[in-house]
Design a protein around this motif. Structure first.
Motif, PDB file in Angstrom:
ATOM      1  N   GLU A 167      37.040  39.394  39.444  1.00  0.00           N
ATOM      2  CA  GLU A 167      35.607  39.086  39.387  1.00  0.00           C
ATOM      3  C   GLU A 167      35.344  37.819  38.561  1.00  0.00           C
ATOM      4  OE1 GLU A 167      34.074  40.511  41.620  1.00  0.00           O
ATOM      5  OE2 GLU A 167      35.521  42.125  41.899  1.00  0.00           O
ATOM      6  N   ILE A 168      36.088  37.621  37.488  1.00  0.00           N
ATOM      7  CA  ILE A 168      35.973  36.378  36.719  1.00  0.00           C
ATOM      8  C   ILE A 168      36.387  35.203  37.597  1.00  0.00           C
ATOM      9  CG2 ILE A 168      37.032  35.063  34.821  1.00  0.00           C
ATOM     10  CD1 ILE A 168      36.967  37.721  33.216  1.00  0.00           C
ATOM     11  N   GLY A 169      37.383  35.419  38.422  1.00  0.00           N
ATOM     12  CA  GLY A 169      37.816  34.375  39.357  1.00  0.00           C
ATOM     13  C   GLY A 169      36.688  33.923  40.258  1.00  0.00           C
ATOM     14  N   HIS A 170      35.853  34.862  40.703  1.00  0.00           N
ATOM     15  CA  HIS A 170      34.689  34.487  41.520  1.00  0.00           C
ATOM     16  C   HIS A 170      33.712  33.632  40.706  1.00  0.00           C
ATOM     17  CE1 HIS A 170      35.782  36.693  45.034  1.00  0.00           C
ATOM     18  NE2 HIS A 170      35.847  37.842  44.378  1.00  0.00           N
ATOM     19  N   HIS A 171      33.564  33.943  39.420  1.00  0.00           N
ATOM     20  CA  HIS A 171      32.686  33.160  38.538  1.00  0.00           C
ATOM     21  C   HIS A 171      33.150  31.703  38.484  1.00  0.00           C
ATOM     22  CE1 HIS A 171      30.183  32.093  35.118  1.00  0.00           C
ATOM     23  NE2 HIS A 171      31.249  31.803  34.398  1.00  0.00           N
ATOM     24  N   PHE A 172      34.464  31.507  38.500  1.00  0.00           N
ATOM     25  CA  PHE A 172      35.026  30.160  38.432  1.00  0.00           C
ATOM     26  C   PHE A 172      35.269  29.553  39.808  1.00  0.00           C
ATOM     27  CE2 PHE A 172      36.027  31.732  34.194  1.00  0.00           C
ATOM     28  CZ  PHE A 172      35.636  30.652  33.429  1.00  0.00           C
ATOM     29  N   GLY A 173      35.027  30.306  40.877  1.00  0.00           N
ATOM     30  CA  GLY A 173      35.255  29.787  42.217  1.00  0.00           C
ATOM     31  C   GLY A 173      36.735  29.653  42.546  1.00  0.00           C
ATOM     32  N   LEU A 174      37.582  30.506  41.969  1.00  0.00           N
ATOM     33  CA  LEU A 174      39.023  30.427  42.177  1.00  0.00           C
ATOM     34  C   LEU A 174      39.443  31.051  43.499  1.00  0.00           C
ATOM     35  CD1 LEU A 174      40.310  31.476  38.626  1.00  0.00           C
ATOM     36  CD2 LEU A 174      39.955  29.159  39.518  1.00  0.00           C
ATOM     37  N   SER A 175      40.566  30.586  44.008  1.00  0.00           N
ATOM     38  CA  SER A 175      41.167  31.186  45.200  1.00  0.00           C
ATOM     39  C   SER A 175      41.916  32.454  44.781  1.00  0.00           C
ATOM     40  CB  SER A 175      42.155  30.210  45.836  1.00  0.00           C
ATOM     41  OG  SER A 175      43.292  30.059  44.991  1.00  0.00           O
ATOM     42  N   ASP A 176      42.302  33.269  45.750  1.00  0.00           N
ATOM     43  CA  ASP A 176      43.080  34.472  45.442  1.00  0.00           C
ATOM     44  C   ASP A 176      44.400  34.108  44.768  1.00  0.00           C
ATOM     45  OD1 ASP A 176      41.193  36.290  46.305  1.00  0.00           O
ATOM     46  OD2 ASP A 176      42.052  36.499  48.306  1.00  0.00           O
ATOM     47  N   ASP A 177      45.054  33.021  45.213  1.00  0.00           N
ATOM     48  CA  ASP A 177      46.309  32.590  44.586  1.00  0.00           C
ATOM     49  C   ASP A 177      46.088  32.219  43.124  1.00  0.00           C
ATOM     50  OD1 ASP A 177      47.781  33.006  46.891  1.00  0.00           O
ATOM     51  OD2 ASP A 177      47.715  30.897  47.520  1.00  0.00           O
ATOM     52  N   ASP A 178      44.987  31.503  42.839  1.00  0.00           N
ATOM     53  CA  ASP A 178      44.664  31.147  41.455  1.00  0.00           C
ATOM     54  C   ASP A 178      44.429  32.401  40.613  1.00  0.00           C
ATOM     55  OD1 ASP A 178      44.818  28.421  42.031  1.00  0.00           O
ATOM     56  OD2 ASP A 178      42.660  28.236  42.386  1.00  0.00           O
ATOM     57  N   MET A 179      43.758  33.397  41.194  1.00  0.00           N
ATOM     58  CA  MET A 179      43.486  34.631  40.461  1.00  0.00           C
ATOM     59  C   MET A 179      44.785  35.360  40.142  1.00  0.00           C
ATOM     60  SD  MET A 179      40.131  36.205  42.284  1.00  0.00           S
ATOM     61  CE  MET A 179      39.099  35.097  43.217  1.00  0.00           C
ATOM     62  N   HIS A 180      45.714  35.387  41.107  1.00  0.00           N
ATOM     63  CA  HIS A 180      47.003  36.048  40.856  1.00  0.00           C
ATOM     64  C   HIS A 180      47.775  35.325  39.759  1.00  0.00           C
ATOM     65  CE1 HIS A 180      46.612  39.040  43.947  1.00  0.00           C
ATOM     66  NE2 HIS A 180      46.345  38.105  44.854  1.00  0.00           N
ATOM     67  N   ALA A 181      47.735  33.993  39.751  1.00  0.00           N
ATOM     68  CA  ALA A 181      48.418  33.224  38.705  1.00  0.00           C
ATOM     69  C   ALA A 181      47.798  33.511  37.341  1.00  0.00           C
ATOM     70  CB  ALA A 181      48.352  31.731  39.020  1.00  0.00           C
ATOM     71  N   LEU A 182      46.464  33.616  37.290  1.00  0.00           N
ATOM     72  CA  LEU A 182      45.775  33.928  36.044  1.00  0.00           C
ATOM     73  C   LEU A 182      46.167  35.324  35.561  1.00  0.00           C
ATOM     74  CD1 LEU A 182      43.687  33.081  33.931  1.00  0.00           C
ATOM     75  CD2 LEU A 182      41.916  33.990  35.430  1.00  0.00           C
ATOM     76  N   GLU A 183      46.203  36.261  36.472  1.00  0.00           N
ATOM     77  CA  GLU A 183      46.554  37.636  36.124  1.00  0.00           C
ATOM     78  C   GLU A 183      48.007  37.723  35.633  1.00  0.00           C
ATOM     79  OE1 GLU A 183      45.993  42.096  37.962  1.00  0.00           O
ATOM     80  OE2 GLU A 183      45.854  40.388  39.299  1.00  0.00           O
ATOM     81  N   ASP A 184      48.877  36.915  36.232  1.00  0.00           N
ATOM     82  CA  ASP A 184      50.287  36.921  35.856  1.00  0.00           C
ATOM     83  C   ASP A 184      50.561  36.086  34.608  1.00  0.00           C
ATOM     84  OD1 ASP A 184      50.784  38.529  38.043  1.00  0.00           O
ATOM     85  OD2 ASP A 184      51.444  36.869  39.325  1.00  0.00           O
ATOM     86  N   GLY A 185      49.496  35.489  34.032  1.00  0.00           N
ATOM     87  CA  GLY A 185      49.642  34.700  32.834  1.00  0.00           C
ATOM     88  C   GLY A 185      50.197  33.311  33.074  1.00  0.00           C
ATOM     89  N   GLU A 186      50.097  32.830  34.312  1.00  0.00           N
ATOM     90  CA  GLU A 186      50.643  31.527  34.659  1.00  0.00           C
ATOM     91  C   GLU A 186      49.589  30.420  34.638  1.00  0.00           C
ATOM     92  OE1 GLU A 186      52.330  32.186  38.497  1.00  0.00           O
ATOM     93  OE2 GLU A 186      53.632  33.779  37.778  1.00  0.00           O
ATOM     94  N   ALA A 187      48.338  30.773  34.346  1.00  0.00           N
ATOM     95  CA  ALA A 187      47.270  29.763  34.357  1.00  0.00           C
ATOM     96  C   ALA A 187      47.186  29.050  33.029  1.00  0.00           C
ATOM     97  CB  ALA A 187      45.936  30.426  34.682  1.00  0.00           C
TER      98      ALA A 187
END
Length: 136
Positions: free
Chosen positions: A116-136
């Motif tokens: 849901e935070i990813g939607h706030h930032f307009g992120l793609s699903d791949d970006d959200m997965h990277a953020l969740e995995d601590g790769e952002a």
């Protein structure tokens, strides 16, 4: 609302879900956390009928989280007077999914809050997965 006593313990109440979500938000990189100050976090039992109808969802257990607002990249100085951005977490669908036993409640809430935070930032699903995995 308080936790409901069950034979195996207490089911997490809205406050417990919010605590898990806020801890997940606190673990985000500074670049993301800096832009979440005005975002409201709400934990509700279920999405209301109007939301479910608008999204074409028949089963209220099918929606565990929702972002309402405008992504940061779409905001403008002309947006004054608009409602705040809100991340909704739906307690009962989260608990239902958690009861399947495939992930911890913390992992599930973290996954949904990051999405849901990813939607706030307009992120793609791949970006959200990277953020969740601590790769952002």
């Amino acid at each position: 609302m308080t936790a409901r006593q069950t034979p195996w313990g207490l089911s997490p109440d809205a406050d417990a879900i919010e605590t898990i979500a806020r801890a997940a938000m606190a673990r985000l990189p500074d670049a993301f956390r800096a832009h979440l100050d005005g975002v409201v976090l709400q934990v509700e039992e279920f999405a209301d009928e109007a939301v479910l109808d608008e999204m074409g969802i028949d089963d209220p257990f099918a929606l565990s989280g929702l972002y309402t607002g405008r992504p940061i990249g779409m905001k403008s100085v002309d947006d004054s007077g608009t409602m705040p951005d809100v991340i909704h977490l739906y307690r009962r669908p989260l608990l239902d999914e958690w009861a399947e036993g495939e992930v911890t409640l913390e992992a599930l809430v973290t996954h949904v809050i990051i999405h849901e935070i990813g939607h706030h930032f307009g992120l793609s699903d791949d970006d959200m997965h990277a953020l969740e995995d601590g790769e952002a």
